[in-house]
Design a protein around this motif. Sequence first.
Motif, PDB file in Angstrom:
ATOM      1  N   ASN A   1       0.817  -1.225   0.000  1.00  0.00           N
ATOM      2  CA  ASN A   1       0.000   0.000   0.000  1.00  0.00           C
ATOM      3  C   ASN A   1       0.846   1.270   0.000  1.00  0.00           C
ATOM      4  OD1 ASN A   1      -2.490  -1.231  -0.105  1.00  0.00           O
ATOM      5  ND2 ASN A   1      -2.732  -1.318   2.129  1.00  0.00           N
TER       6      ASN A   1
ATOM      7  N   LYS B   1       0.218   4.023  -7.223  1.00  0.00           N
ATOM      8  CA  LYS B   1      -0.715   5.165  -7.151  1.00  0.00           C
ATOM      9  C   LYS B   1      -0.603   6.041  -8.392  1.00  0.00           C
ATOM     10  CE  LYS B   1      -0.320   5.010  -2.167  1.00  0.00           C
ATOM     11  NZ  LYS B   1       0.503   5.454  -1.053  1.00  0.00           N
TER      12      LYS B   1
ATOM     13  N   ALA C   1      -1.899   3.812 -11.549  1.00  0.00           N
ATOM     14  CA  ALA C   1      -3.333   3.503 -11.517  1.00  0.00           C
ATOM     15  C   ALA C   1      -4.175   4.769 -11.643  1.00  0.00           C
ATOM     16  CB  ALA C   1      -3.670   2.764 -10.228  1.00  0.00           C
TER      17      ALA C   1
ATOM     18  N   LYS D   1      -8.326   3.584  -9.115  1.00  0.00           N
ATOM     19  CA  LYS D   1      -7.557   2.407  -8.667  1.00  0.00           C
ATOM     20  C   LYS D   1      -8.348   1.109  -8.812  1.00  0.00           C
ATOM     21  CE  LYS D   1      -5.840   3.908  -4.567  1.00  0.00           C
ATOM     22  NZ  LYS D   1      -5.640   5.360  -4.440  1.00  0.00           N
ATOM     23  N   GLU D   2      -9.684   1.214  -8.683  1.00  0.00           N
ATOM     24  CA  GLU D   2     -10.540   0.021  -8.734  1.00  0.00           C
ATOM     25  C   GLU D   2     -10.420  -0.702 -10.075  1.00  0.00           C
ATOM     26  OE1 GLU D   2     -12.500  -0.933  -6.023  1.00  0.00           O
ATOM     27  OE2 GLU D   2     -11.412   0.668  -5.016  1.00  0.00           O
TER      28      GLU D   2
ATOM     29  N   ALA E   1      -7.654  -0.836 -11.971  1.00  0.00           N
ATOM     30  CA  ALA E   1      -6.285  -1.317 -12.245  1.00  0.00           C
ATOM     31  C   ALA E   1      -6.233  -2.824 -12.014  1.00  0.00           C
ATOM     32  CB  ALA E   1      -5.300  -0.611 -11.329  1.00  0.00           C
TER      33      ALA E   1
ATOM     34  N   TYR F   1      -0.829  -3.940  -9.124  1.00  0.00           N
ATOM     35  CA  TYR F   1      -0.673  -3.700  -7.693  1.00  0.00           C
ATOM     36  C   TYR F   1       0.437  -4.574  -7.093  1.00  0.00           C
ATOM     37  CZ  TYR F   1      -1.835  -3.627  -2.710  1.00  0.00           C
ATOM     38  OH  TYR F   1      -1.770  -3.507  -1.336  1.00  0.00           O
TER      39      TYR F   1
END
Length: 333
Positions: free
Chosen positions: A106, A112, A115, A119-120, A122, A127
């Motif tokens: 994270n 960041k 994406a 982000k949802e 990607a 990730y």
Amino acid sequence: MGKKIFSGVQPTGNLHLGNYLGAIKNFVTLNNDTENECIFCVVDLHAITVKQDSKELRNNIRETVATFIASGINPKKSIIFNQSQVSAHAEGAWILSCVARMGWLNRMTQFKEKAGKDKEKASIGLYSYPVLMASDILLYDATHVPVGDDQKQHLELCRDIAQKFNNDFEVDNFLQVPEPLIQKEFSRIMSLKDGSKKMSKSELSDLSRINLTDSKDQIINKIKKAKTDPMPMPNGLQELDERPEAKNLLGIYASLTNTTLEKSIENFYGKNFSEFKESLSEILVNKIEPISIEIKKLLADQKYLDQILLEGVEKANLIASKKIQKIKEIVGF
């Protein structure tokens, strides 16, 4: 004592001056040191974190190999292979993803940035790809990894994963904790059209970058049209902070001539930009044109490039398969 070096390049196609000065030029220096053991990986598994055209991806893999060889990496001395053909990379990534922690991932700023706001949408691969990068490095007991600013954080994660694995399974130094190799006197290469943006193949205008496949005339034309400002050549480093385009062109000159930015400023202080651009064009042509000619020659011989990859895969597999077998035993498989 020599270093064991691992580095990967994504097969995005159309590699440019930023890729050359930021990574490949350094690879050649490392390859030429007789004491070093170098493994250069075309990271095609990383490439599919965003959707790729399959035919284009195959061509880009070959183009990356051709660029390595044309730039001076000797496939007889160093291992050159593509990651997807050595199954230990994917196997290792899964096992290490069970060691890595969500909190660590994270914190990865590159995800960041890549994406963006959504982000949802990607891929999970985008990730978790730093864990695959850790697997790439740790399978070969690499002692050193050449990294740019954008990858420093991922190498730190790799080090954390190695240490946690060693501690969790009480196997001191089983996974080698690698050290970063940071290039000294290197300026990040920016767009020829905008000194605040990184040179990139995704920028619409081809005039924004020097491609490693550009001809002599294209290189001269792009430098002639490169953005500058109306002021004369700067007289010191401080002045450059307010002049990103001048800083970028001087940085390119310094990187190509293996001198410092200060020395480059000294050489051209008081002269006009057109004189400086002529010198820069000449140096670029001398360096890039032979690489461009050789890339085109190598791309015309796909069988040769495929043979290089095949031999590289065999050598890489010998190392990685032994390491993954030991990892499985340690885990309890």
